[in-house]
Design a protein around this motif. Sequence first.
Motif, PDB file in Angstrom:
ATOM      1  N   TRP A  26       0.977  -1.169  -0.034  1.00  0.00           N
ATOM      2  CA  TRP A  26      -0.020  -0.131  -0.051  1.00  0.00           C
ATOM      3  C   TRP A  26       0.840   1.050   0.304  1.00  0.00           C
ATOM      4  CZ3 TRP A  26      -0.423   3.785   4.127  1.00  0.00           C
ATOM      5  CH2 TRP A  26      -1.714   4.525   3.976  1.00  0.00           C
ATOM      6  N   LEU A  27       1.794   1.179   0.818  1.00  0.00           N
ATOM      7  CA  LEU A  27       2.909   2.583   0.641  1.00  0.00           C
ATOM      8  C   LEU A  27       3.577   2.702  -0.864  1.00  0.00           C
ATOM      9  CD1 LEU A  27       4.820   1.891   4.133  1.00  0.00           C
ATOM     10  CD2 LEU A  27       3.117   3.496   3.755  1.00  0.00           C
ATOM     11  N   THR A  28       3.815   1.539  -1.524  1.00  0.00           N
ATOM     12  CA  THR A  28       4.046   1.710  -2.556  1.00  0.00           C
ATOM     13  C   THR A  28       3.393   2.285  -3.741  1.00  0.00           C
ATOM     14  OG1 THR A  28       3.862  -0.383  -3.373  1.00  0.00           O
ATOM     15  CG2 THR A  28       6.119   0.009  -2.284  1.00  0.00           C
ATOM     16  N   GLU A  29       2.048   2.318  -3.428  1.00  0.00           N
ATOM     17  CA  GLU A  29       1.110   2.638  -4.215  1.00  0.00           C
ATOM     18  C   GLU A  29       0.578   4.101  -4.101  1.00  0.00           C
ATOM     19  OE1 GLU A  29      -2.016   0.064  -3.876  1.00  0.00           O
ATOM     20  OE2 GLU A  29      -1.059  -1.592  -4.727  1.00  0.00           O
ATOM     21  N   LEU A  30       1.368   4.681  -3.063  1.00  0.00           N
ATOM     22  CA  LEU A  30       0.874   6.020  -2.626  1.00  0.00           C
ATOM     23  C   LEU A  30       1.458   7.241  -3.511  1.00  0.00           C
ATOM     24  CD1 LEU A  30       1.320   6.131   1.439  1.00  0.00           C
ATOM     25  CD2 LEU A  30      -0.953   6.186  -0.033  1.00  0.00           C
ATOM     26  N   VAL A  31       0.650   8.282  -3.682  1.00  0.00           N
ATOM     27  CA  VAL A  31       1.230   9.330  -4.296  1.00  0.00           C
ATOM     28  C   VAL A  31       0.843  10.655  -3.793  1.00  0.00           C
ATOM     29  CG1 VAL A  31       0.639  10.775  -6.623  1.00  0.00           C
ATOM     30  CG2 VAL A  31       0.443   8.238  -6.695  1.00  0.00           C
ATOM     31  N   LEU A  32       1.792  11.262  -3.285  1.00  0.00           N
ATOM     32  CA  LEU A  32       1.692  12.481  -2.548  1.00  0.00           C
ATOM     33  C   LEU A  32       1.672  13.917  -3.374  1.00  0.00           C
ATOM     34  CD1 LEU A  32       4.271  11.579   0.189  1.00  0.00           C
ATOM     35  CD2 LEU A  32       1.994  11.342   0.401  1.00  0.00           C
ATOM     36  N   PRO A  33       1.058  14.823  -2.712  1.00  0.00           N
ATOM     37  CA  PRO A  33       0.667  16.071  -3.605  1.00  0.00           C
ATOM     38  C   PRO A  33       1.762  16.703  -4.233  1.00  0.00           C
ATOM     39  CG  PRO A  33      -0.281  15.929  -1.465  1.00  0.00           C
ATOM     40  CD  PRO A  33       0.656  15.140  -1.173  1.00  0.00           C
ATOM     41  N   HIS A  34       2.939  16.511  -3.814  1.00  0.00           N
ATOM     42  CA  HIS A  34       4.321  17.289  -4.158  1.00  0.00           C
ATOM     43  C   HIS A  34       5.342  16.409  -4.801  1.00  0.00           C
ATOM     44  CE1 HIS A  34       7.307  20.307  -4.811  1.00  0.00           C
ATOM     45  NE2 HIS A  34       6.576  21.122  -4.992  1.00  0.00           N
ATOM     46  N   PRO A  35       5.928  16.419  -5.767  1.00  0.00           N
ATOM     47  CA  PRO A  35       7.045  15.460  -6.001  1.00  0.00           C
ATOM     48  C   PRO A  35       8.074  15.467  -5.120  1.00  0.00           C
ATOM     49  CG  PRO A  35       6.426  17.062  -7.966  1.00  0.00           C
ATOM     50  CD  PRO A  35       5.554  17.530  -6.947  1.00  0.00           C
ATOM     51  N   ALA A  36       8.461  16.518  -4.493  1.00  0.00           N
ATOM     52  CA  ALA A  36       9.631  16.459  -3.532  1.00  0.00           C
ATOM     53  C   ALA A  36       9.138  15.611  -2.359  1.00  0.00           C
ATOM     54  CB  ALA A  36       9.754  17.842  -2.992  1.00  0.00           C
ATOM     55  N   GLN A  37       7.770  15.673  -1.859  1.00  0.00           N
ATOM     56  CA  GLN A  37       7.285  14.741  -0.882  1.00  0.00           C
ATOM     57  C   GLN A  37       7.344  13.230  -1.412  1.00  0.00           C
ATOM     58  OE1 GLN A  37       3.621  16.646  -0.239  1.00  0.00           O
ATOM     59  NE2 GLN A  37       4.402  17.627   1.734  1.00  0.00           N
ATOM     60  N   GLN A  38       7.164  13.275  -2.572  1.00  0.00           N
ATOM     61  CA  GLN A  38       7.188  11.569  -3.335  1.00  0.00           C
ATOM     62  C   GLN A  38       8.545  11.130  -3.099  1.00  0.00           C
ATOM     63  OE1 GLN A  38       4.356  10.385  -4.133  1.00  0.00           O
ATOM     64  NE2 GLN A  38       5.114   8.190  -4.454  1.00  0.00           N
ATOM     65  N   ILE A  39       9.442  11.958  -3.285  1.00  0.00           N
ATOM     66  CA  ILE A  39      10.933  11.388  -3.042  1.00  0.00           C
ATOM     67  C   ILE A  39      11.185  11.098  -1.669  1.00  0.00           C
ATOM     68  CG2 ILE A  39      13.465  12.069  -3.288  1.00  0.00           C
ATOM     69  CD1 ILE A  39      12.687  13.836  -5.661  1.00  0.00           C
ATOM     70  N   VAL A  40      10.846  11.872  -0.860  1.00  0.00           N
ATOM     71  CA  VAL A  40      10.937  11.623   0.497  1.00  0.00           C
ATOM     72  C   VAL A  40      10.093  10.157   1.088  1.00  0.00           C
ATOM     73  CG1 VAL A  40      10.458  12.262   2.864  1.00  0.00           C
ATOM     74  CG2 VAL A  40      11.009  13.879   1.367  1.00  0.00           C
ATOM     75  N   LEU A  41       8.924  10.282   0.451  1.00  0.00           N
ATOM     76  CA  LEU A  41       8.299   8.621   0.640  1.00  0.00           C
ATOM     77  C   LEU A  41       9.208   7.461   0.315  1.00  0.00           C
ATOM     78  CD1 LEU A  41       5.808   7.044   1.775  1.00  0.00           C
ATOM     79  CD2 LEU A  41       4.900   7.549  -0.432  1.00  0.00           C
TER      80      LEU A  41
END
Length: 384
Positions: free
Chosen positions: A177-192
């Motif tokens: 489930w964590l790998t399928e998440l998409v965060l609002p900002h690309p920078a936050q996606q990198i952190v995830l």
Amino acid sequence: MNKHNILFIGLDTHKEFVEVAYCEEQRGAQPIHFGRISSAKMSITKLLRHFESKYPDATLHFVYEAGPCGYWIYRLITSLGHCCYVVAPSLIPKKPGERVKTDKRDALKLTKLLKTEDLTPIYVPEPEDEAVRDLSRAREIAMLDLKDAKYQLKALLLRNNINYEGTANWSLKHLRWLTELVLPHPAQQIVLQEFIQTINERIARLERLDNELTHHIHQWRYYPVVKAIQAMRGVRLLVAAGVIAELGDLSRFDHPRKLMSYLGLVPSEHSSGGKRNIGAITKCGNGRARRLLVEGAHSYRYNANISTELQKRQEGLPKAIIDIAWKAQLRLCKRYRKLLAKGKHYNLVVTAIAREMIAYIWAIAKEVILSPVNPGLRLARVPA
């Protein structure tokens, strides 16, 4: 040159140098500052040869404080046939009026206190025992690092109002489930993605250390003791290995009360005249072993029972050890409920149970060491 029976030598050790002082055994002799030498093994060996040639008929007694530099100086000196003592800094007497502290004064002070027998040496583990202890501590550090990474990831999701609707966190389903998440900002996606990668790496690291720890414990000389104390409730492999790795040879304590005091599980006391004031536990000694015992003490809140897992851990053990473990479970479960019924605080109850747990562990360890089945363990004992 006068003949001397004992020459007392104090070492104030540091990373790059050692401050040296010495004192003769003669009545009224005062400590003499020798000077500063390098902390290299060659320099220490040269120092020993110097005192051997200057005092050929004397027995050399060395002392230094325990610290981050370890016990290599102790092992080097004892391997060359001389006496060496390692003392805890917290147990060194200190005058209230002392306001000046230097390396030279520390070396002179250690020398004088060694001569007057005002120092209490600590237990120095064997190199093999210290290696297992380092491995056990490394496993614990890996577990804490994994927990920190998980907390950071959950904090990121909480800041973005993302909640997992499943039941089991950190399961395979949760990780997918964590790998399928998409965060609002690309920078936050990198952190995830970095957090997820960190967690996977630390899980693999923890598994490697678990496997290595299990392997080396089975090859360890204290494995019979580790296996035996697992007969007790709340003492699995990691707790048993951690306690024995931290404490070493339990038979050096001639009474369990001394072991309780060594672990800081006894109440502090400040009494004078007709008044007796009992305070909190002293918390001196080895804090990691004390914490492991407190963790195991939580299991005694349930009724006495031999579970399937506990039954498996007791298989192949002598009847005397199983009887001690069952006696401990009956007493500690009853005492747990009794203290709670008196209105005692939960933390106080768990601490009291941990204090009695180490007494039963001491009894089991003594049973193993004195058993004719383990003659090698008895020969491998290290005196205090």
